[in-house]
Design a protein around this motif. Structure first.
Motif, PDB file in Angstrom:
ATOM      1  N   GLU A  55      10.376  12.742   3.727  1.00  0.00           N
ATOM      2  CA  GLU A  55       9.405  12.883   4.808  1.00  0.00           C
ATOM      3  C   GLU A  55       8.278  11.858   4.715  1.00  0.00           C
ATOM      4  N   TYR A  56       7.947  11.431   3.519  1.00  0.00           N
ATOM      5  CA  TYR A  56       6.796  10.558   3.324  1.00  0.00           C
ATOM      6  C   TYR A  56       7.140   9.075   3.167  1.00  0.00           C
ATOM      7  N   ILE A  57       8.410   8.713   3.118  1.00  0.00           N
ATOM      8  CA  ILE A  57       8.777   7.310   2.927  1.00  0.00           C
ATOM      9  C   ILE A  57       8.095   6.450   3.985  1.00  0.00           C
ATOM     10  N   GLY A  58       7.418   5.397   3.546  1.00  0.00           N
ATOM     11  CA  GLY A  58       6.735   4.477   4.454  1.00  0.00           C
ATOM     12  C   GLY A  58       5.329   4.896   4.843  1.00  0.00           C
ATOM     13  N   LEU A 114      -7.400  -5.047 -14.838  1.00  0.00           N
ATOM     14  CA  LEU A 114      -7.795  -3.637 -14.907  1.00  0.00           C
ATOM     15  C   LEU A 114      -7.915  -3.169 -16.351  1.00  0.00           C
ATOM     16  N   ARG A 115      -8.798  -2.190 -16.547  1.00  0.00           N
ATOM     17  CA  ARG A 115      -9.005  -1.607 -17.882  1.00  0.00           C
ATOM     18  C   ARG A 115      -8.354  -0.226 -17.948  1.00  0.00           C
ATOM     19  N   PRO A 116      -7.741   0.126 -19.074  1.00  0.00           N
ATOM     20  CA  PRO A 116      -7.171   1.469 -19.209  1.00  0.00           C
ATOM     21  C   PRO A 116      -8.221   2.540 -18.946  1.00  0.00           C
ATOM     22  N   LEU A 117      -7.807   3.589 -18.275  1.00  0.00           N
ATOM     23  CA  LEU A 117      -8.620   4.742 -17.879  1.00  0.00           C
ATOM     24  C   LEU A 117      -9.616   4.433 -16.769  1.00  0.00           C
ATOM     25  N   GLN A 118      -9.521   3.243 -16.181  1.00  0.00           N
ATOM     26  CA  GLN A 118     -10.373   2.887 -15.047  1.00  0.00           C
ATOM     27  C   GLN A 118      -9.930   3.688 -13.824  1.00  0.00           C
ATOM     28  N   THR A 119     -10.893   4.165 -13.048  1.00  0.00           N
ATOM     29  CA  THR A 119     -10.608   4.867 -11.802  1.00  0.00           C
ATOM     30  C   THR A 119     -10.429   3.830 -10.701  1.00  0.00           C
ATOM     31  N   LEU A 120      -9.357   3.968  -9.942  1.00  0.00           N
ATOM     32  CA  LEU A 120      -9.031   3.007  -8.889  1.00  0.00           C
ATOM     33  C   LEU A 120      -8.938   3.693  -7.536  1.00  0.00           C
ATOM     34  N   ASP A 121      -9.567   3.111  -6.529  1.00  0.00           N
ATOM     35  CA  ASP A 121      -9.344   3.508  -5.145  1.00  0.00           C
ATOM     36  C   ASP A 121      -8.344   2.515  -4.595  1.00  0.00           C
ATOM     37  N   MET A 122      -7.279   3.026  -4.010  1.00  0.00           N
ATOM     38  CA  MET A 122      -6.231   2.123  -3.546  1.00  0.00           C
ATOM     39  C   MET A 122      -5.603   2.587  -2.241  1.00  0.00           C
ATOM     40  N   LEU A 123      -5.049   1.615  -1.551  1.00  0.00           N
ATOM     41  CA  LEU A 123      -4.236   1.864  -0.371  1.00  0.00           C
ATOM     42  C   LEU A 123      -2.805   1.580  -0.793  1.00  0.00           C
ATOM     43  N   VAL A 124      -1.912   2.551  -0.573  1.00  0.00           N
ATOM     44  CA  VAL A 124      -0.521   2.423  -0.999  1.00  0.00           C
ATOM     45  C   VAL A 124       0.414   2.845   0.125  1.00  0.00           C
ATOM     46  N   ARG A 125       1.652   2.413   0.009  1.00  0.00           N
ATOM     47  CA  ARG A 125       2.714   2.859   0.908  1.00  0.00           C
ATOM     48  C   ARG A 125       3.750   3.557   0.033  1.00  0.00           C
ATOM     49  N   VAL A 126       4.242   4.693   0.486  1.00  0.00           N
ATOM     50  CA  VAL A 126       5.215   5.463  -0.290  1.00  0.00           C
ATOM     51  C   VAL A 126       6.575   4.781  -0.236  1.00  0.00           C
TER      52      VAL A 126
END
Length: 145
Positions: A55-58, A114-126
């Motif tokens: 259902e979420y692909i794309g 990037l550093r380990p344990l860094q919090t990231l805000d991201m835009l992604v596609r499934v």
């Protein structure tokens, strides 16, 4: 009392726009899913992706994750291209476990910083809501904020 006069606005194009295809979807997860920008969802959990992977692909999502490491896909990881870089990260809800985020070449230099344990805000596609090997979501990175 003043009256407002509303006039229609007409826009003209000097050329014909190219044909376009559009898909309209409405996805609601327990009433907490909120649209963020055009066609971008927030509030979708990794558990929801795993429960309904097709259902979420794309679908484009705005997520905040905890970065763990930058890896390269081995041949056994059939949901990736061999050698494809990906982020190993914690899903937005800590109880949702791990996710993989494939990194395109144009964002690789940024991902390497990037550093380990860094919090990231991201835009992604499934790419898939449930991978064949480990049953976790695999996403394609579109942007880091």
């Amino acid at each position: 009392m003043r009256r407002r006069l509303l006039l229609p606005v007409v826009l003209a194009c000097a050329y014909a726009p190219p044909p376009a295809a559009a898909q309209v979807r409405e996805v609601v997860s327990d009433g907490d899913t909120v649209g963020v920008g055009a066609g971008v969802l927030a509030g979708v959990s990794a558990a929801a992706l795993r429960a309904n992977p097709d259902e979420y692909i794309g679908t484009r999502l705005r997520w905040t994750v905890r970065f763990l490491s930058l890896e390269r896909a081995e041949p056994e990881r059939i949901d990736f291209y061999e050698g494809e870089p990906f982020l190993l990260a914690r899903a937005p809800d800590p109880g949702d476990g791990l996710i993989y985020v494939a990194v395109p070449p144009e964002l690789l230099a940024e991902a390497e910083g990037l550093r380990p344990l860094q919090t990231l805000d991201m835009l992604v596609r499934v790419r898939t809501g449930r991978s064949a090997l480990l049953r976790v979501p695999i996403l394609d990175l579109l942007a880091l904020y």
